[in-house]
Design a protein around this motif. Structure first.
Motif, PDB file in Angstrom:
ATOM      1  N   THR A 124       0.093   7.210   0.277  1.00  0.00           N
ATOM      2  CA  THR A 124       1.389   7.491  -0.312  1.00  0.00           C
ATOM      3  C   THR A 124       1.134   8.171  -1.657  1.00  0.00           C
ATOM      4  N   LEU A 125       2.106   8.158  -2.534  1.00  0.00           N
ATOM      5  CA  LEU A 125       1.940   8.780  -3.848  1.00  0.00           C
ATOM      6  C   LEU A 125       2.080   7.743  -4.949  1.00  0.00           C
ATOM      7  N   VAL A 126       1.309   7.894  -5.991  1.00  0.00           N
ATOM      8  CA  VAL A 126       1.456   7.032  -7.157  1.00  0.00           C
ATOM      9  C   VAL A 126       2.899   7.065  -7.651  1.00  0.00           C
ATOM     10  N   GLU A 127       3.495   8.255  -7.603  1.00  0.00           N
ATOM     11  CA  GLU A 127       4.850   8.435  -8.122  1.00  0.00           C
ATOM     12  C   GLU A 127       5.920   7.814  -7.220  1.00  0.00           C
ATOM     13  N   ARG A 157       8.454   2.791  -5.336  1.00  0.00           N
ATOM     14  CA  ARG A 157       9.131   1.895  -4.393  1.00  0.00           C
ATOM     15  C   ARG A 157       8.248   1.632  -3.178  1.00  0.00           C
ATOM     16  N   ALA A 158       7.674   2.701  -2.623  1.00  0.00           N
ATOM     17  CA  ALA A 158       6.809   2.549  -1.454  1.00  0.00           C
ATOM     18  C   ALA A 158       5.563   1.752  -1.804  1.00  0.00           C
ATOM     19  N   ALA A 159       4.954   2.045  -2.950  1.00  0.00           N
ATOM     20  CA  ALA A 159       3.733   1.330  -3.341  1.00  0.00           C
ATOM     21  C   ALA A 159       3.989  -0.169  -3.466  1.00  0.00           C
ATOM     22  N   ARG A 160       5.115  -0.549  -4.043  1.00  0.00           N
ATOM     23  CA  ARG A 160       5.440  -1.976  -4.174  1.00  0.00           C
ATOM     24  C   ARG A 160       5.620  -2.623  -2.805  1.00  0.00           C
ATOM     25  N   PHE A 161       6.283  -1.904  -1.893  1.00  0.00           N
ATOM     26  CA  PHE A 161       6.479  -2.434  -0.544  1.00  0.00           C
ATOM     27  C   PHE A 161       5.145  -2.650   0.150  1.00  0.00           C
ATOM     28  N   PHE A 162       4.249  -1.680   0.076  1.00  0.00           N
ATOM     29  CA  PHE A 162       2.960  -1.817   0.751  1.00  0.00           C
ATOM     30  C   PHE A 162       2.138  -2.963   0.156  1.00  0.00           C
TER      31      PHE A 162
END
Length: 212
Positions: A168-171, A174-179
């Motif tokens: 995914t992207l650092v930016e 939202r996605a990073a928190r979900f993963f």
């Protein structure tokens, strides 16, 4: 919310969902040509590994999907798929496509001159599987994404796959928190992605892994 495996009857609805599932994210669109982007990030999963493609269905409509691959080494590389999509669709009538691929070449050339690495695929036997997951805006927060991930983990366990990775992207915070909630941890550096911009700035690849 119903989570199930993709069937061939889902093709048209899933293709429509692909066009809007990433709305609002830094990767909502890459080069602004849906057919060629789908030829890289959706169609191969429908054609080559439908057993690893899961959909979330609510009130008879598809609201999310997870496209997975249990063995990245046996799957066409992203670079190969992009090259094939460009030859097939010739998306350069779009200004966005011209800008994206033009920046990609400039970014790659600059990286080569400066001898700095850029984002790329991961090939590691500890995490041989990979996935892409997308949920429509109206289904965010409903459990669709976590349900899709649970179905994917069950498939990996049934195939005795030791682990999986995603990018995914650092930016895309939202996605990073979900993963992270789903058990993934960051792996490696956060390298710039050639060609891609978000709100006028460069973005950085975030690779995450999960062992099973």
């Amino acid at each position: 919310m119903r989570i199930r495996t993709f069937t061939d009857n889902d093709r048209a609805a899933l293709r429509t969902l692909f066009e809007r599932a990433g709305q609002g994210s830094p990767t909502e669109t890459l080069w602004g040509h849906t057919d060629s982007e789908a030829a890289v990030y959706l169609d191969p999963y429908m054609d080559l590994e439908p057993a690893s493609l899961f959909v979330a269905e609510q009130k008879g409509a598809l609201v999310g999907y997870l496209a997975g691959c249990v063995d990245t080494e046996a799957f066409p590389s992203e670079d190969t798929l992009i090259a094939d999509a460009i030859r097939r669709f010739r998306p350069f009538r779009s200004r966005q496509a011209v800008a994206f691929f033009g920046r990609s070449m400039i970014d790659a050339a600059a990286a080569a001159i400066l001898r700095t690495p850029t984002a790329g695929q991961i090939r590691d036997p500890r995490w041989p599987a990979h996935l892409h997951v997308n949920v429509a805006p109206e289904a965010r927060g409903t459990g669709a994404a976590s349900g899709l991930m649970d179905a994917w983990f069950e498939r990996l366990r049934s195939e005795q796959i030791p682990g999986c990775h995603l990018q995914t992207l650092v930016e895309n915070t939202r996605a990073a928190r979900f993963f992270e909630r789903m058990g993934f941890t960051p792996h490696g550096g956060t390298l710039p992605v050639p060609g891609l911009r978000y709100r006028g700035a460069r973005v950085h690849q975030l690779t995450m892994v999960r062992s099973l």
